[in-house]
Design a protein around this motif. Structure first.
Motif, PDB file in Angstrom:
ATOM      1  N   ARG A  50      -0.707   3.403  -8.427  1.00 54.08           N
ATOM      2  CA  ARG A  50      -2.070   3.177  -7.961  1.00 54.08           C
ATOM      3  C   ARG A  50      -2.600   1.831  -8.415  1.00 54.08           C
ATOM      4  NH1 ARG A  50      -5.042   8.698  -8.860  1.00 54.08           N
ATOM      5  NH2 ARG A  50      -3.770   9.899  -7.437  1.00 54.08           N
ATOM      6  N   LEU A  51      -1.988   1.288  -9.464  1.00 53.13           N
ATOM      7  CA  LEU A  51      -2.392  -0.040  -9.935  1.00 53.13           C
ATOM      8  C   LEU A  51      -2.134  -1.076  -8.858  1.00 53.13           C
ATOM      9  CD1 LEU A  51      -1.180  -0.039 -13.632  1.00 53.13           C
ATOM     10  CD2 LEU A  51      -3.526  -0.169 -12.775  1.00 53.13           C
ATOM     11  N   ILE A  52      -1.238  -0.782  -7.935  1.00 58.74           N
ATOM     12  CA  ILE A  52      -0.976  -1.695  -6.823  1.00 58.74           C
ATOM     13  C   ILE A  52      -1.768  -1.271  -5.589  1.00 58.74           C
ATOM     14  CG2 ILE A  52       0.790  -2.632  -5.292  1.00 58.74           C
ATOM     15  CD1 ILE A  52       2.802  -2.158  -7.561  1.00 58.74           C
ATOM     16  N   THR A  53      -1.672  -0.011  -5.224  1.00 60.21           N
ATOM     17  CA  THR A  53      -2.274   0.419  -3.952  1.00 60.21           C
ATOM     18  C   THR A  53      -3.793   0.258  -3.961  1.00 60.21           C
ATOM     19  OG1 THR A  53      -2.362   2.707  -4.718  1.00 60.21           O
ATOM     20  CG2 THR A  53      -0.450   2.058  -3.432  1.00 60.21           C
ATOM     21  N   TRP A  54      -4.413   0.523  -5.096  1.00 56.62           N
ATOM     22  CA  TRP A  54      -5.871   0.501  -5.122  1.00 56.62           C
ATOM     23  C   TRP A  54      -6.445  -0.904  -4.925  1.00 56.62           C
ATOM     24  CZ3 TRP A  54     -10.520  -0.591  -7.579  1.00 56.62           C
ATOM     25  CH2 TRP A  54     -11.575   0.253  -7.206  1.00 56.62           C
ATOM     26  N   PRO A  55      -6.011  -1.889  -5.727  1.00 51.36           N
ATOM     27  CA  PRO A  55      -6.538  -3.253  -5.493  1.00 51.36           C
ATOM     28  C   PRO A  55      -6.178  -3.791  -4.109  1.00 51.36           C
ATOM     29  CG  PRO A  55      -5.270  -3.158  -7.536  1.00 51.36           C
ATOM     30  CD  PRO A  55      -5.098  -1.853  -6.877  1.00 51.36           C
ATOM     31  N   ARG A 104       0.815  -1.214   0.000  1.00 50.03           N
ATOM     32  CA  ARG A 104       0.000   0.000   0.000  1.00 50.03           C
ATOM     33  C   ARG A 104       0.847   1.263   0.000  1.00 50.03           C
ATOM     34  NH1 ARG A 104      -5.340  -0.426   3.712  1.00 50.03           N
ATOM     35  NH2 ARG A 104      -6.122   1.152   2.305  1.00 50.03           N
ATOM     36  N   ARG A 105       2.146   1.108   0.256  1.00 50.09           N
ATOM     37  CA  ARG A 105       3.044   2.259   0.163  1.00 50.09           C
ATOM     38  C   ARG A 105       3.668   2.358  -1.224  1.00 50.09           C
ATOM     39  NH1 ARG A 105       4.773   4.492   5.003  1.00 50.09           N
ATOM     40  NH2 ARG A 105       6.814   5.031   4.236  1.00 50.09           N
TER      41      ARG A 105
END
Lengths: 254, 221, 230
Positions: C57-62, C52-53
C-alpha cells in the motif's frame, strides 16, 4: 511404493481463518481419490494447494518426493518460481468454471501450453491435441471458439487441455457443478474413461455421489478442514462409521 | 508575498470559478436532457438537430468554441457579457457530452419496462417521465459526476475570455510576484479540493436517488 | 502576410482559402503535440497502472493520489506549473515539449484507468488456468492477458486520443504556435475573427470525426473473436 502425494501436518490459513489444520493425507500413484463433504470444508483448498494456486503456512507437502517448500524459500510459497514450475509440470487441473482462454480456438487452447512450456513443435502438438479432442469427442469443434460451445463441451476441451501436458496427477475441482443437469453426463463419461488409465493419479472433488462411488478407489469425507472418514467407496456409502458422514450422506443422497 | 497573502486573492477567483462551474453544469444538464431525449424519442427532425448539436460541440475544441462565442459572434451582432458567454459556452460543451450519457442510459432501460408501460396504455410522455427517466437517471449519475469534474477543469479556460476566475487570478498573481511554485501549487490544490467536493456531492445525490428508486414515495409511507 | 502567405479578405470564401495554408502549418504542430503527448500518456499511464497493482500500500496509495490529482485538476494550470516551475529547477524545455509533457501527464491519469480496467476485466480463472498449464508470467501476459485486454483497451485509448487532440489549443497559451494561435494572430491583424475561428472549428470537426471513424474501423478489425466485451 512411496506415495506420489504426501501432506504431513499441513496447516493452511486465510487470514484469521484456518482452513486446514495439521492435515495428513497420502495418495498412491495411479490412485483415484474422491473428496466429498459440505462446501467450505477445505476439499477444493487441497487441490488448489497441490496446483500451487494457494500457499500453505506450516507442515510439509511432497509431490513425487519433491517438497513444495524450499529450505531457503521466500515469499508466500516459500519457494522460487522455478521450483514451483517444476512441481506444476507434474500436475494438471480441471476447473469448475472451465477457464478456457476465450480468445483462442479449441485447438489453440489445447496446444498453447505444450508448445510454449514443453517446447513441442506445432505439428506434434496439433497431432496430440487432435487425438485428445477425439478422445473427448470434440475433434470436429477444433476451430470453434469456447463461446460457441456448450458448457459440457467446454469442460471436455478443458480436460483435453489439461491432459495435453501429460500430468502425472490430474485434479478435478467440481468439474460438473457449473453445468446444466443434462450436460453433466457427457463430462462424467470422459472422466470415467480416464479412470481406466492405470498410471494417472486422479483427485476429484465432486457432489456427484453415484459417480464417486463408481470411479474411485477411495473416498474421503471432509469436514471442517479434516478427513473425518475415508475408505473404499462401497464401505463409505453403504456403512459409514462416523455420524457426521452419515448425516452428510443422508442429506445429499436424500 | 507569503502563502497566506496569496490565498485570499486566489479564493476570490475560486468564488467566480465555483459560480461558473455550478451554473454551467446546471445549464449543461438541461441541454443534455433536451438533446438526449430528442435523440431517443424526438422524431426525425428533432433527433437530427440534437445529433448535429452533439457532434459539433463534441467534435471541436472547447477553447475554439469559447473564442468563437466571444470574438466571432459579436461580429455578426450577437454579444453577451463575458461571464454569460463563459457559462453558456461551457454548458453547450458539457451538455453535448451529457446528451450521449442521457441517450445511453435511456436506451439501457429494459425493453420489458417499455412493454409493460405500453401494456398499461401509458402515453409516450408518461412512460418517459414516470417509467424510463427515474430508472435511467440513476444510471447516469456516475458519468455525470465525471462530467461535472471535467466541466470544473474546463472552467479554467474562461480566463482566456477575460473572466477573473481562479486561473486568471493565478496568472495575474504570477505576473505580479513571479512566485510560480506557491501560486500554482495552491491553485492546483484549490481545484483539487473543489473536485473532491463535487465528487462527494454527486455521490450524495446518487445515493438519495437510489433510495428514492428503491422505496417510491407512495409505497414508503 | 504570414509565413509568406498573403490573405485576401475580399469575400469570406476567398479569405478562408487564402489562410488555409497558414492554418495548415499550425495543424502540423497540433498533430505533433497530440502524437508526442499521447506517447507520453500511454507510457506513463502504463507505469501508473502497473504500480497500482503493486502489493504494498506504500506504493498503491501515493500513486492513486497522484493519478487522482492529475485527473481532477485543470490542464491549463498543470501546463503553467510545468512552464514556470520546471525552469526554476534547471529544467528548461522548449515550449512545445513542455506542452506535450503536460498533455501526456494529464492523460496518463486517464490511460492508467483504461489499462487498469482492461486488466481487471480478465478474471482470476484465466490467471489460474495459465498457472495450472505452467505458463510463465511473461507468457501469461503475452498470450492470455494482453490479447484479451487489447480489444477492451484500444477503443477507450482512441477516445482519449481524440479528446487530447481537442485539448491541444490550450498549448497556445505557452506560445506554442498551433492552429488556434495562428487563427487568433490572423484575427488580430485583419480584425476579422469569424472566418479563421470557424475554419479552425471546422478542421477540428473533420479531424475528430475522421479519428472516430478510424477508431471504429480499428475496433472492427481487432482480433477479438470469442471475447465477450460486455
Amino acid at each position: 511404493m512411496n506415495p506420489i502425494i504426501r501432506f504431513s501436518n499441513v496447516t493452511k490459513r486465510f487470514g484469521a481463518l484456518t482452513v486446514l489444520r495439521d492435515f495428513d493425507f497420502e495418495v498412491k500413484q495411479g490412485e483415484k481419490v474422491t473428496l466429498i463433504g459440505p462446501s467450505g470444508s477445505g476439499k477444493s483448498t487441497v487441490l488448489r494447494i497441490l496446483m500451487t494456486l494457494e500457499p500453505f503456512q506450516e507442515g510439509t507437502l511432497t509431490l513425487a518426493g519433491m517438497p513444495y517448500h524450499e529450505p531457503d524459500g521466500h515469499g508466500p510459497f516459500k519457494a522460487r518460481e522455478k521450483h514451483l514450475r517444476q512441481i506444476r509440470s507434474h500436475v494438471g487441473m480441471v476447473f469448475q468454471s472451465f477457464n478456457l482462454f476465450p480468445h483462442m480456438t479449441v485447438l489453440r487452447n489445447v496446444i498453447e501450453a505444450p508448445v510454449r512450456v514443453l517446447g513441442l513443435s506445432r505439428n506434434e502438438a496439433e497431432c496430440r491435441a487432435v487425438d485428445l479432442l477425439n478422445m473427448v469427442g470434440l475433434a470436429d469443434k477444433k476451430d470453434h471458439y469456447p463461446s460457441q460451445l456448450s458448457g459440457g463441451q467446454q469442460q471436455r476441451v478443458a480436460i483435453a487441455r489439461a491432459l495435453a501436458m501429460r500430468p502425472r496427477v490430474l485434479l478435478f475441482d467440481e468439474p460438473t457443478s457449473a453445468l446444466d443437469p443434462q450436460l453433466v453426463g457427457e463430462v462424467l463419461g470422459v472422466i470415467r474413461s480416464l479412470a481406466h488409465e492405470h498410471d494417472l493419479t486422479m483427485l476429484l472433488v465432486t457432489h456427484e455421489m453415484r459417480f464417486a462411488r463408481e470411479v474411485s478407489d477411495r473416498v474421503c469425507f471432509f469436514d471442517k478442514g479434516q478427513i473425518v472418514e475415508q475408505g473404499e467407496p462401497e464401505r463409505i456409502f453403504s456403512s459409514p462409521e462416523q455420524p457426521r458422514t452419515r448425516e452428510f450422506l443422508a442429506s445429499v443422497l436424500g | 508575498m507569503t502563502w497566506t497573502q496569496l490565498l485570499p486573492n486566489l479564493i476570490k477567483g475560486a468564488e467566480v470559478t465555483a459560480l461558473i462551474a455550478v451554473a454551467s453544469t446546471l445549464l449543461g444538464a438541461v441541454f443534455a436532457f433536451a438533446a438526449g431525449i430528442a435523440r431517443v424519442s424526438g422524431g426525425r427532425l428533432l433527433s437530427a438537430i440534437a445529433l448535429t448539436y452533439i457532434e459539433i460541440f463534441r467534435g471541436t475544441s472547447l477553447l475554439v468554441q469559447l473564442f468563437w462565442l466571444y470574438y466571432a459572434l459579436p461580429l455578426i451582432g450577437i454579444s453577451f457579457d463575458p461571464i454569460a458567454t463563459g457559462i453558456f459556452g461551457l454548458a453547450l460543451n458539457i451538455g453535448a457530452y451529457g446528451a450521449e450519457v442521457v441517450r445511453g442510459a435511456l436506451v439501457s432501460v429494459s425493453e420489458q419496462q417499455r412493454e409493460a408501460a405500453k401494456a398499461l396504455n401509458f402515453s409516450g410522455a408518461h412512460t418517459m417521465i414516470h417509467i424510463v427517466l427515474p430508472q435511467a437517471v440513476i444510471e447516469m449519475m456516475p458519468s455525470f459526476c465525471n462530467l461535472a469534474i471535467q466541466n470544473l477543469k474546463d472552467t479554467a479556460l474562461v480566463s482566456f475570455i477575460s473572466i477573473a476566475d481562479l486561473s486568471f487570478h493565478a496568472q495575474s498573481l504570477r505576473n505580479l510576484t513571479l512566485q510560480s511554485v506557491p501560486i500554482y501549487t495552491l491553485t492546483l490544490l484549490i481545484y483539487f479540493a473543489m473536485a473532491l467536493v463535487i465528487a462527494a456531492a454527486m455521490r450524495w445525490l446518487e445515493n438519495k436517488l437510489r433510495r428514492g428508486a428503491a422505496f417510491p414515495k407512495g409505497a414508503a409511507s | 502576410m504570414m509565413y509568406g502567405f498573403a490573405w485576401d479578405t475580399s469575400t469570406p470564401l476567398a479569405y478562408a482559402i487564402s489562410i488555409l495554408p497558414i492554418l495548415g502549418i499550425g495543424l502540423i504542430v497540433t498533430l505533433e503535440a497530440t502524437v508526442c503527448g499521447f506517447a507520453i500518456a500511454m507510457g506513463v499511464g502504463l507505469v501508473f497502472a502497473l504500480l497500482r497493482r503493486a502489493k504494498s500500500r506504500l506504493i498503491t496509495w501515493p500513486v492513486g493520489l497522484i493519478v487522482e490529482f492529475l485527473r481532477d485538476t485543470p490542464l491549463l494550470i498543470q501546463l503553467f506549473f510545468l512552464f514556470y516551475v520546471l525552469p526554476q529547477f534547471g529544467i528548461v524545455l522548449p515550449a512545445f515539449l513542455t506542452g506535450a509533457l503536460a498533455l501526456g501527464l494529464q492523460y496518463s491519469a486517464y490511460t492508467s484507468e483504461v489499462y487498469r480496467a482492461g486488466l481487471e476485466a480478465i478474471g482470476r480463472g484465466q490467471w489460474e488456468a495459465a498457472t495450472a498449464l505452467n505458463l510463465t508470467r511473461a507468457q501469461t501476459y503475452r498470450d492470455v492477458v494482453i490479447p484479451q485486454a487489447i480489444p477492451r483497451i484500444v477503443p477507450a485509448l482512441g477516445n482519449y486520443l481524440v479528446s487530447m487532440l481537442k485539448d491541444t489549443p490550450v498549448l497556445s497559451v505557452i506560445t506554442v504556435v498551433d492552429m488556434l494561435n495562428l487563427a487568433n494572430l490572423i484575427g488580430d491583424r485583419t480584425f476579422e475573427y469569424l472566418v479563421p475561428l470557424s475554419l479552425v472549428g471546422l478542421i477540428f470537426l473533420i479531424l475528430t470525426l475522421g479519428c472516430s471513424a478510424l477508431i471504429h474501423v480499428i475496433e472492427r478489425v481487432l482480433p477479438k473473436r470469442g471475447i465477450a466485451l460486455r
